[in-house]
Scaffold this active site. Structure first.
Site, PDB file in Angstrom:
ATOM      1  CB  CYS A   1     -10.707 -27.365  12.993  1.00  9.88           C
ATOM      2  SG  CYS A   1     -11.286 -25.668  13.169  1.00  9.88           S
TER       3      CYS A   1
ATOM      4  CB  CYS B   1     -12.755 -25.774   9.833  1.00  6.16           C
ATOM      5  SG  CYS B   1     -11.135 -25.060   9.455  1.00  6.16           S
TER       6      CYS B   1
ATOM      7  N   GLY C   1     -11.073   4.204  -0.062  1.00 10.16           N
ATOM      8  CA  GLY C   1     -12.006   5.122   0.586  1.00 10.16           C
ATOM      9  C   GLY C   1     -13.382   4.531   0.866  1.00 10.16           C
TER      10      GLY C   1
ATOM     11  CG  ASP D   1      -5.006   6.883  -2.091  1.00 14.21           C
ATOM     12  OD1 ASP D   1      -4.022   6.693  -1.343  1.00 14.21           O
ATOM     13  OD2 ASP D   1      -6.064   6.253  -1.972  1.00 14.21           O
TER      14      ASP D   1
ATOM     15  CG  HIS E   1     -10.197 -21.410  12.589  1.00 13.46           C
ATOM     16  ND1 HIS E   1     -10.761 -22.528  12.011  1.00 13.46           N
ATOM     17  CD2 HIS E   1     -11.185 -20.465  12.616  1.00 13.46           C
ATOM     18  CE1 HIS E   1     -12.029 -22.284  11.711  1.00 13.46           C
ATOM     19  NE2 HIS E   1     -12.311 -21.036  12.068  1.00 13.46           N
TER      20      HIS E   1
ATOM     21  CD  GLN F   1      -9.727   7.416  -2.148  1.00 14.64           C
ATOM     22  OE1 GLN F   1     -10.841   7.522  -1.621  1.00 14.64           O
ATOM     23  NE2 GLN F   1      -8.758   6.685  -1.615  1.00 14.64           N
TER      24      GLN F   1
ATOM     25  CG  ASP G   1      -2.049   0.917   1.126  1.00 22.90           C
ATOM     26  OD1 ASP G   1      -2.135   1.616   0.092  1.00 22.90           O
ATOM     27  OD2 ASP G   1      -2.860   0.978   2.059  1.00 22.90           O
ATOM     28  CB  SER G   2       0.543   4.446  -1.719  1.00 27.70           C
ATOM     29  OG  SER G   2      -0.681   4.879  -1.150  1.00 27.70           O
ATOM     30  N   GLY G   3       0.721   4.087   1.558  1.00 27.47           N
ATOM     31  CA  GLY G   3       0.877   4.870   2.779  1.00 27.47           C
ATOM     32  C   GLY G   3      -0.138   5.989   2.876  1.00 27.47           C
ATOM     33  N   GLY G   4      -0.845   6.280   1.783  1.00 24.54           N
ATOM     34  CA  GLY G   4      -1.838   7.358   1.785  1.00 24.54           C
ATOM     35  C   GLY G   4      -2.854   7.178   2.908  1.00 24.54           C
TER      36      GLY G   4
HETATM   37 ZN   LIG Z   1     -10.200 -24.515  11.500  1.00 26.86          ZN
END
Ligand SMILES: [Zn+2]
Length: 365
Positions: free
Chosen positions: A308, A303, A215, A146, A334, A188, A92-95
């Site tokens: 599990c 699961c 956004g 952005d 999990h 945006q 991610d750009s940090g914006g």
């Molecule tokens: Zn599980």
């Protein structure tokens, strides 16, 4: 090399199966990226991420720029080597983090000035610096800087903010990337459909390898979010990868896939795990509840994850109440497994032409 290709389209919705190709390998979409903000997915080491079938992770430019510093990471061989993850990484750009975490933000056409949430030191992010930091990190998927307005916000302010976002997107596009790095634009426009549309069109005109929707999930209703995603995706090239940032619950992901979204990231599976909130095929389970004190059954009987298979709710409740660190590790295992299997189920349903049935089976969508 194209970043993305659509392999199969669902009938009855815009859901599609696709494939992202990066210099650190390929992965199938729709895909979920576990969040490794500070170059670590909290609670899981690389061997565990691999065993869970993780195909791509997300890391954050703002955090790594402040600590330990992107120049240090570059000197130590780049982010893949530093965090021992040889698969694809999106940064991610940090914006968003500048706007959500730091104090004293001053946005100008040049960039955004902010104070570090760590030590109060002053910094300025410009589009060029954000890209330079992501070049140091060596991520595969790079995000533009952005401007992230808060929600709710009046239309005139969004228009001003969009001008800056588009100007910055253009400057990011003109900045140099490492060979093999792909740049994604960020749409945006808050909750104004015509501004979302305009933002998508402007970014497509600049031209990126893929497009993200930023956004959202800031407190707006589910209906509004759906409307915005729909407005944006209709204006993006079908053959480009579509990424919905920061979303969401399994149900929200399913709904967004049906609108044509391919990529997701969210802190929910990892953060909720640490808070003892577990995702199951029967809905959420809060492990600290006293009714699990002597419950010998697994978190989710449906699961097949390691946790599990080997641990009871009673044991996991005991770990949580005792604040044992294994509680966070097992719960995260999990939850991440649940999310990755959910994405697999979505991909299978598109492949088998049963996506609509899956969607209809989940009541909220
Ligand atoms: Zn599980």
């Amino acid at each position: 090399m194209d970043l993305f290709r659509v392999e199969k389209k669902a009938t009855g919705s815009r859901a599609r199966l696709g494939r992202v190709r990066s210099s650190h390998g390929e992965f199938a979409t729709p895909a979920f990226m576990p969040v490794g903000t500070k170059a670590a997915v909290k609670g899981l080491i690389t061997a565990q991420l691999l065993e869970l079938g993780t195909s791509v992770v997300l890391a954050n430019t703002y955090h790594l720029y402040l600590r330990p510093g992107s120049d240090l990471i570059r000197q130590l061989g780049g982010l893949h080597h530093f965090m021992n993850w040889n698969g694809p990484i999106l940064t991610d750009s940090g914006g968003y983090q500048v706007f959500s975490l730091s104090d004293l933000r001053k946005v100008t056409a040049e960039g955004v000035r902010f104070k570090s949430h760590l030590d109060g030191s002053e910094h300025q992010f410009t589009p060029e610096l954000s890209i330079a930091v992501q070049r140091d990190l060596g991520s595969d998927l790079v995000m533009v800087l952005d401007d992230c307005p808060p929600y709710p916000i009046e239309e005139e302010s969004v228009k001003r903010s969009l001008e800056i976002t588009h100007h910055w997107a253009e400057r990011c596009r003109n900045a140099e990337l490492n060979p093999g790095q792909a740049l994604l634009g960020i749409v945006q426009g808050s909750t104004y459909p015509h501004l979302r549309e305009e933002s998508a069109k402007t970014l497509v005109q600049i031209g990126f390898e893929g497009y993200a929707i930023g956004g959202l999930s800031l407190g707006e209703s589910r209906e509004l979010k759906t409307e915005m995603v729909d407005a944006v995706v209709q204006n993006l090239p079908e053959e480009s990868v579509h990424y919905l940032m920061g979303v969401g619950t399994p149900e929200e992901i399913l709904s967004a896939v049906s609108l044509g979204i391919d990529l997701f990231d969210c802190v929910l599976p990892t953060r909720n795990a640490r808070n003892g909130y577990l995702f199951t095929s029967q809905g959420p389970l809060v492990i600290k509840q006293s009714r699990y004190r002597d419950d010998s059954s697994p978190i989710d009987p449906d699961c097949d994850c390691y946790v599990c298979k080997h641990y009871s709710r009673a044991y996991l409740r005991h770990l949580f109440i005792s604040k044992e660190m294994n509680s966070a590790i097992l719960n995260t295992w999990h939850n991440v497994h649940f999310y990755l299997r959910w994405m697999e189920k979505i991909r299978e349903s598109i492949a088998n032409d049963t996506f609509e049935e899956l969607k209809n089976a989940v009541s909220c969508c």
